[in-house]
Structures are given as structure tokens and as C-alpha cells.
Design an enzyme around this catalytic site. Structure first.
Site, mmCIF file in Angstrom:
data_model
loop_
_atom_site.group_PDB
_atom_site.id
_atom_site.type_symbol
_atom_site.label_atom_id
_atom_site.label_comp_id
_atom_site.label_asym_id
_atom_site.label_seq_id
_atom_site.Cartn_x
_atom_site.Cartn_y
_atom_site.Cartn_z
ATOM 1 N N CYS A 110 0.851 -1.192 0.000
ATOM 2 C CA CYS A 110 0.000 0.000 0.000
ATOM 3 C C CYS A 110 0.885 1.240 0.000
ATOM 4 O O CYS A 110 1.874 1.309 0.733
ATOM 5 C CB CYS A 110 -0.892 -0.008 1.256
ATOM 6 S SG CYS A 110 -1.966 1.423 1.395
ATOM 7 N N HIS A 153 -9.244 -3.690 -2.210
ATOM 8 C CA HIS A 153 -8.236 -2.974 -1.409
ATOM 9 C C HIS A 153 -8.573 -1.480 -1.350
ATOM 10 O O HIS A 153 -8.539 -0.864 -0.281
ATOM 11 C CB HIS A 153 -6.839 -3.184 -2.028
ATOM 12 C CG HIS A 153 -5.729 -2.452 -1.339
ATOM 13 N ND1 HIS A 153 -4.714 -3.079 -0.659
ATOM 14 C CD2 HIS A 153 -5.456 -1.116 -1.262
ATOM 15 C CE1 HIS A 153 -3.877 -2.172 -0.169
ATOM 16 N NE2 HIS A 153 -4.302 -0.970 -0.527
ATOM 17 N N GLU A 154 -8.942 -0.924 -2.513
ATOM 18 C CA GLU A 154 -9.221 0.527 -2.565
ATOM 19 C C GLU A 154 -10.551 0.861 -1.911
ATOM 20 O O GLU A 154 -10.663 1.879 -1.221
ATOM 21 C CB GLU A 154 -9.182 1.035 -4.019
ATOM 22 C CG GLU A 154 -7.879 0.777 -4.754
ATOM 23 C CD GLU A 154 -6.631 1.160 -3.970
ATOM 24 O OE1 GLU A 154 -5.605 0.475 -4.115
ATOM 25 O OE2 GLU A 154 -6.676 2.134 -3.170
ATOM 26 N N HIS A 157 -10.159 1.283 1.709
ATOM 27 C CA HIS A 157 -9.654 2.603 2.104
ATOM 28 C C HIS A 157 -10.802 3.588 2.320
ATOM 29 O O HIS A 157 -10.721 4.455 3.191
ATOM 30 C CB HIS A 157 -8.700 3.182 1.048
ATOM 31 C CG HIS A 157 -7.283 2.702 1.148
ATOM 32 N ND1 HIS A 157 -6.535 2.790 2.303
ATOM 33 C CD2 HIS A 157 -6.468 2.147 0.224
ATOM 34 C CE1 HIS A 157 -5.325 2.288 2.097
ATOM 35 N NE2 HIS A 157 -5.258 1.888 0.834
HETATM 36 C C1 LIG Z 1 0.321 -7.911 -7.556
HETATM 37 N N1 LIG Z 1 1.118 -7.956 -6.365
HETATM 38 C C2 LIG Z 1 2.269 -8.563 -6.362
HETATM 39 O O1 LIG Z 1 2.650 -9.062 -7.371
HETATM 40 C C3 LIG Z 1 3.150 -8.575 -5.182
HETATM 41 C C4 LIG Z 1 4.316 -9.315 -5.318
HETATM 42 C C5 LIG Z 1 5.238 -9.375 -4.294
HETATM 43 C C6 LIG Z 1 5.038 -8.690 -3.119
HETATM 44 C C7 LIG Z 1 3.882 -7.929 -2.942
HETATM 45 C C8 LIG Z 1 3.680 -7.151 -1.655
HETATM 46 C C9 LIG Z 1 2.902 -7.887 -3.954
HETATM 47 N N2 LIG Z 1 1.728 -7.174 -3.699
HETATM 48 C C10 LIG Z 1 1.347 -6.031 -4.299
HETATM 49 N N3 LIG Z 1 2.073 -5.550 -5.324
HETATM 50 C C11 LIG Z 1 1.574 -4.460 -5.951
HETATM 51 N N4 LIG Z 1 2.240 -3.940 -7.026
HETATM 52 C C12 LIG Z 1 3.194 -4.796 -7.740
HETATM 53 C C13 LIG Z 1 4.187 -3.990 -8.517
HETATM 54 N N5 LIG Z 1 3.505 -3.008 -9.378
HETATM 55 C C14 LIG Z 1 4.321 -2.385 -10.361
HETATM 56 C C15 LIG Z 1 5.678 -2.182 -10.138
HETATM 57 C C16 LIG Z 1 6.451 -1.565 -11.113
HETATM 58 C C17 LIG Z 1 5.904 -1.134 -12.319
HETATM 59 C C18 LIG Z 1 4.555 -1.350 -12.555
HETATM 60 C C19 LIG Z 1 3.774 -1.971 -11.572
HETATM 61 CL CL1 LIG Z 1 2.103 -2.263 -11.921
HETATM 62 C C20 LIG Z 1 2.637 -2.099 -8.638
HETATM 63 C C21 LIG Z 1 1.649 -2.852 -7.800
HETATM 64 N N6 LIG Z 1 0.446 -3.828 -5.555
HETATM 65 C C22 LIG Z 1 -0.228 -4.368 -4.518
HETATM 66 N N7 LIG Z 1 -1.394 -3.794 -4.163
HETATM 67 C C23 LIG Z 1 -2.321 -4.445 -3.218
HETATM 68 S S1 LIG Z 1 -3.924 -4.055 -3.914
HETATM 69 C C24 LIG Z 1 -3.376 -2.434 -4.379
HETATM 70 C C25 LIG Z 1 -1.971 -2.719 -4.944
HETATM 71 C C26 LIG Z 1 -1.103 -1.462 -4.937
HETATM 72 O O2 LIG Z 1 -1.181 -0.672 -5.854
HETATM 73 N N8 LIG Z 1 -0.280 -1.290 -3.890
HETATM 74 C C27 LIG Z 1 0.575 -0.149 -3.882
HETATM 75 N N9 LIG Z 1 0.200 -5.458 -3.855
HETATM 76 NI NI NI Z 2 -3.623 0.972 -0.090
#
Ligand SMILES: CNC(=O)c1cccc(C)c1Nc1nc(N2CCN(c3ccccc3Cl)CC2)nc(N2CSC[C@H]2C(=O)NC)n1
Ligand code: NI
Length: 181
Positions: A110, A153-154, A157
Site C-alpha cells: 500500500c 483494497h481501494e 480505504h
Molecule cells: C500484484 N502484487 C504482487 O505481485 C506482489 C508481489 C510481491 C510482493 C507484494 C507485496 C505484492 N503485492 C502487491 N504488489 C503491488 N504492485 C506490484 C508492482 N507493481 C508495479 C511495479 C512496477 C511497475 C509497474 C507496476 Cl504495476 C505495482 C503494484 N500492488 C499491490 N497492491 C495491493 S492491492 C493495491 C496494490 C497497490 O497498488 N499497492 C501499492 N500489492
Molecule cells: Ni492501499
């Protein structure tokens, strides 16, 4: 443009409030907020822009994370079939959901949480959702996979819920009490 300094971190009261419904059609101010949130997500996923402005990458962002306790969030996420779900929603809601649950293997991250919080975050596997878009259209979508997880998730929030509130100490649940040696 929104940068990381605009995103409030855990401990900020906005993250624990019930966000207010947005009156429709959305005001110019609310539309601008929604547009800038979607733009942030796109910027955050562009390696050059993210690097230049030191943005953490995200696929979802909710208005309370900007200190704005209104029911607005943006998502910009691709599913495993390469369908892009790029929306800003006003007053989003889940209409119905599967009993079956799913989760991200790596757990969730997050933008308002500057630490890794390990653990499985259970989400509904399939959801039917509704919301009003930037074009002031009421859309109904069926989501599954990562788009469904991001939506939940959103939406959390908007209700003052953080992803780690849902991490069940399932390990602790089944740990056998070992005899004290
Ligand atoms: C798919 N997840 C996993 O592969 C995951 C895998 C391992 C660990 C965790 C902890 C994971 N978990 C997780 N990873 C993400 N990102 C992966 C990288 N990515 C991204 C990064 C770079 C360019 C483009 C992009 Cl797209 C951005 C998003 N995002 C979220 N969440 C939870 S729901 C809202 C969403 C969010 O935007 N958080 C900021 N969780
Ligand atoms: Ni969040």
C-alpha cells in the site's frame, strides 16, 4: 501532478475515517481529484517518470490517501489476460461477490504503508461492482483476479480499513502449543 509527498501514511486520521459519498454529477474539484489520481497511477508505472519523480508504483489509489475523505478511488491495472482496467470511480460499491476467496501470493502493499507487512490478505475471488466514472456514467463490472483484489483494497480505504487489518494470523491459529522444556 500528485507525488509521494501528497500521499498520507499510516497514522494519518483520514486513513481510518468513513469517506463521504460524492454528490453527482461530480463537481469540477472532485473530477480533477479523480483525474489526478489516475494520472498518478499511470506515472507510477512508467519507469522514467517514476524514477524522475521518485514515485512508488501502484495499481490503485484512494482519495483518503490524499487526506480527502471522499468516496473516490482510481485503478489502473492489467489482468492476466492483458485486459486493462483503468478507471476513476465515484461512490464505488460491491453489488455481489463469490463465496470463494483468493489472495496475492506475495501479500499486499500500500502506498500509505512504508513497510512490508507479510501475510495473506483474503479477498473475494469474483465481484460484481458498480460506480460512477469520470464521464459521469454509472458502470457495472464483473471483476476477478488482480482487478478484483485492487477494487477491494481501494474500497477498504473508503471505509477506513487497511489491508493488514485482514491478515489472519492463520499460522498462529494452528500452531501447536509446544511443551515448555
Ligand atoms: C500484484 N502484487 C504482487 O505481485 C506482489 C508481489 C510481491 C510482493 C507484494 C507485496 C505484492 N503485492 C502487491 N504488489 C503491488 N504492485 C506490484 C508492482 N507493481 C508495479 C511495479 C512496477 C511497475 C509497474 C507496476 Cl504495476 C505495482 C503494484 N500492488 C499491490 N497492491 C495491493 S492491492 C493495491 C496494490 C497497490 O497498488 N499497492 C501499492 N500489492
Ligand atoms: Ni492501499
Amino acid at each position: 501532478m500528485i507525488t509521494m509527498k501528497d500521499i498520507v501514511r499510516e497514522g494519518h486520521p483520514a486513513l481510518r475515517k468513513m469517506a463521504e459519498e460524492v454528490s453527482l454529477p461530480p463537481s469540477e474539484e472532485d473530477r480533477e481529484t479523480a483525474e489526478k489520481m489516475l494520472e498518478f497511477l499511470k506515472n507510477s508505472q512508467d519507469p522514467e517518470i517514476a524514477e524522475k519523480y521518485n514515485l512508488r508504483s501502484g495499481v490503485g489509489l484512494a482519495a483518503p490517501q490524499l487526506g480527502i475523505t471522499k468516496r473516490i478511488f482510481a485503478m489502473h491495472v492489467t489482468d492476466d489476460k492483458d485486459n486493462l482496467y483503468s478507471y476513476s470511480f465515484f461512490n464505488p460499491r460491491i453489488i455481489s461477490h463469490s463465496v470463494e476467496e483468493t489472495h496475492i501470493e506475495g501479500g499486499e502493499g500500500c502506498l500509505s504503508v512504508d513497510r512490508e507487512v507479510p501475510g495473506i490478505v483474503p479477498r473475494y475471488k469474483r465481484i460484481k461492482v458498480e460506480g460512477t466514472t469520470l464521464e459521469n456514467e454509472k458502470v457495472t463490472l464483473r471483476l476477478r483476479g488482480l482487478p478484483a483484489i485492487v477494487f477491494q483494497h481501494e474500497l477498504d480505504h473508503l471505509n477506513g480499513i487497511m489491508f493488514y487489518d485482514r491478515i489472519d494470523d492463520y499460522k498462529g491459529k494452528f500452531k501447536k502449543e509446544l511443551p515448555k522444556l
